[in-house]
Scaffold this active site. Structure first.
Site, PDB file in Angstrom:
ATOM      1  N   TRP A 130       0.872  -1.179   0.000  1.00 27.74           N
ATOM      2  CA  TRP A 130       0.000   0.000   0.000  1.00 27.74           C
ATOM      3  C   TRP A 130       0.906   1.224   0.000  1.00 27.74           C
ATOM      4  O   TRP A 130       1.811   1.309   0.851  1.00 27.74           O
ATOM      5  CB  TRP A 130      -0.870  -0.047   1.263  1.00 27.74           C
ATOM      6  CG  TRP A 130      -1.899   1.015   1.409  1.00 27.74           C
ATOM      7  CD1 TRP A 130      -2.807   1.422   0.468  1.00 27.74           C
ATOM      8  CD2 TRP A 130      -2.163   1.788   2.586  1.00 27.74           C
ATOM      9  NE1 TRP A 130      -3.610   2.404   0.995  1.00 27.74           N
ATOM     10  CE2 TRP A 130      -3.244   2.650   2.282  1.00 27.74           C
ATOM     11  CE3 TRP A 130      -1.603   1.836   3.865  1.00 27.74           C
ATOM     12  CZ2 TRP A 130      -3.762   3.541   3.221  1.00 27.74           C
ATOM     13  CZ3 TRP A 130      -2.122   2.719   4.797  1.00 27.74           C
ATOM     14  CH2 TRP A 130      -3.189   3.559   4.468  1.00 27.74           C
ATOM     15  N   ASP A 211      -0.256  -5.462   9.381  1.00 29.43           N
ATOM     16  CA  ASP A 211      -1.365  -4.591   9.012  1.00 29.43           C
ATOM     17  C   ASP A 211      -2.549  -5.503   8.709  1.00 29.43           C
ATOM     18  O   ASP A 211      -2.480  -6.351   7.815  1.00 29.43           O
ATOM     19  CB  ASP A 211      -0.974  -3.761   7.774  1.00 29.43           C
ATOM     20  CG  ASP A 211      -2.058  -2.750   7.406  1.00 29.43           C
ATOM     21  OD1 ASP A 211      -3.148  -2.790   8.002  1.00 29.43           O
ATOM     22  OD2 ASP A 211      -1.814  -1.921   6.500  1.00 29.43           O
ATOM     23  N   LYS A 246     -13.546  -1.533   6.885  1.00 28.73           N
ATOM     24  CA  LYS A 246     -14.128  -2.411   5.870  1.00 28.73           C
ATOM     25  C   LYS A 246     -15.060  -3.437   6.518  1.00 28.73           C
ATOM     26  O   LYS A 246     -16.158  -3.681   6.042  1.00 28.73           O
ATOM     27  CB  LYS A 246     -13.046  -3.165   5.092  1.00 28.73           C
ATOM     28  CG  LYS A 246     -11.688  -2.496   5.062  1.00 28.73           C
ATOM     29  CD  LYS A 246     -11.525  -1.451   3.998  1.00 28.73           C
ATOM     30  CE  LYS A 246     -10.204  -0.716   4.187  1.00 28.73           C
ATOM     31  NZ  LYS A 246      -9.850   0.210   3.159  1.00 28.73           N
TER      32      LYS A 246
END
Ligand code: LMR
Length: 397
Positions: A130, A211, A246
């Site tokens: 990312w 993460d 999410k």
């Protein structure tokens, strides 16, 4: 005063999402940002979240500042979710958890902490990762490097190269790892690979930083915490930043946490104190509304069961879209293997499309994806998947 400022080029993901919103074409398709959309193309409002909020509204209590570390009930609930109820590391008091401003807030607090207390440590992230991982750690003053990860030829992980690279790192280097649903590739380490990594991490005295932004989108809520639990079992010290953006579809609430697993309770106490100092210097304390939602959804049996069912449904819908995309593309381009759409996990797929192909998809067909070729599969639905697959087939030579 500000004449000397460089122009901000914009964030590759967020700016593209803004561009998409402005596109007047009715049949446009947003596969840019990592947001789960339902089959009608909307960001779902989960009933369990509605119920949690209704209860909060009914209580209509005061809204004091939360403690620097966040709401104790949420922190405890997060620990159970990540490590599993009654994990020995929790019982031993080796784990500290802070509620943070999204998992991004957690990542940054951890990066600042590392810069302050392990100033010689560099951070190594997967190639690719990312984009904001690099930006956040560099922003904290930590030198950022990459380790080999994605194998474009096989669509898998360059695991041997990864291990060789790690084997050369200086002790106390930080190794940023995606616990599940790798962003941007969708290519995860297998369980056996995680298991093979542990002795290497120990031997090289490395500091893993997990993460976990997509828990539940891979194989299941508990299944996706496999790496967290494996590292906790191993006795290693490590960081884990996790998000509810999410999994609870509460992006703007900024609901996340940072946990650090330490050698023992005394060390955990010092880490906890210094993490609080880091938060106080950054944003002082996190958001009370986010804490209320997460605590209720995780802690109240009825809401919890509804949430687990919702996460399963979101995961299954993404899987169905993967199959549709695969089927149409395979039919259109019989000579090519699109099997990676089926093996990649979570919201994202690396399509292998070039930046020029991505530009053509956007300009000619109104299909938006970031220029690395990553698509957010959760932007597909039964109304647009066929059209998207046809557009992709048209730009693939
Ligand atoms: C993404 O990768 O698209 C998401 O994590 C959203 C973001 O903030 O970049």
């Amino acid at each position: 005063m500000f004449q000397h400022l460089d122009r901000y080029a914009g964030d590759p993901i967020l700016s593209l999402n803004d561009e998409f919103q402005k596109d007047p074409r009715r049949d446009k398709v947003n596969l840019s940002i990592g947001i789960y959309f339902d089959n009608e193309g909307r960001i779902p409002v989960l009933q369990c979240v509605r119920d949690a909020e209704a209860a909060m509204l009914a209580e209509s209590g005061p809204k004091p500042y939360l403690p620097i570390a966040g709401a104790p009930a949420m922190r405890a609930a997060v620990q159970q979710l990540l490590f599993g109820a009654d994990h020995p590391a929790l019982k031993a008091g080796r784990v500290v958890t802070l509620q943070t401003v999204g998992s991004s807030g957690g990542l940054k607090v951890g990066a600042d902490f590392i810069k302050r207390w392990l100033p010689q440590s560099g951070m190594w992230m997967s190639d690719p990762s990312w984009d904001n991982h690099r930006a956040m750690f560099e922003g904290a003053g930590v030198a950022v490097h990459t380790y080999p990860y994605y194998d474009a030829a096989s669509g898998g992980v360059r695991f041997d190269a990864l291990c060789e690279a790690i084997d050369r790192l200086p002790p106390r280097s930080v190794l940023l790892l995606h616990a599940c649903c790798h962003n941007p590739t969708g290519v995860d380490l297998g369980r056996d690979q995680w298991e093979r990594l542990v002795p290497l991490l120990r031997r090289r005295e490395l500091l893993p930083y997990l993460d976990l932004a997509y828990q539940g989108y891979g194989d299941g809520i508990a299944e996706d915490a496999f790496a967290v639990r494996l590292l906790a079992d191993s006795g290693l010290s490590f960081f884990v930043a996790n998000s509810f953006s999410k999994s609870m579809s509460v992006y703007g609430e900024r609901a996340g946490a940072l946990s650090v697993v330490c050698a023992d309770a005394a060390e955990a106490d010092r880490v906890y104190g210094q993490l609080q100092a880091t938060v106080r210097r950054n944003y002082s304390s996190p958001a009370i509304h986010a804490a209320g939602i997460v605590t209720r959804v995780l802690g109240e049996a009825k809401l919890r069961a509804a949430w687990e069912a919702d996460v399963a449904a979101m995961r299954q819908r993404i899987q169905a879209m993967r199959h549709s995309l695969h089927a149409t593309l395979s039919a259109k381009k019989p000579g090519r293997d699109f099997g990676y759409f089926l093996t990649q996990r979570g919201m994202f797929s690396y399509t292998g499309l070039s930046a020029a192909q991505v530009d053509r998809l956007r300009e000619q067909y109104g299909v938006y994806l970031i220029r690395s070729g990553r698509i957010c599969v959760a932007g597909l639905n039964t109304g647009n998947v066929e059209r998207t697959a046809n557009a992709m087939a048209a730009v693939i030579d």
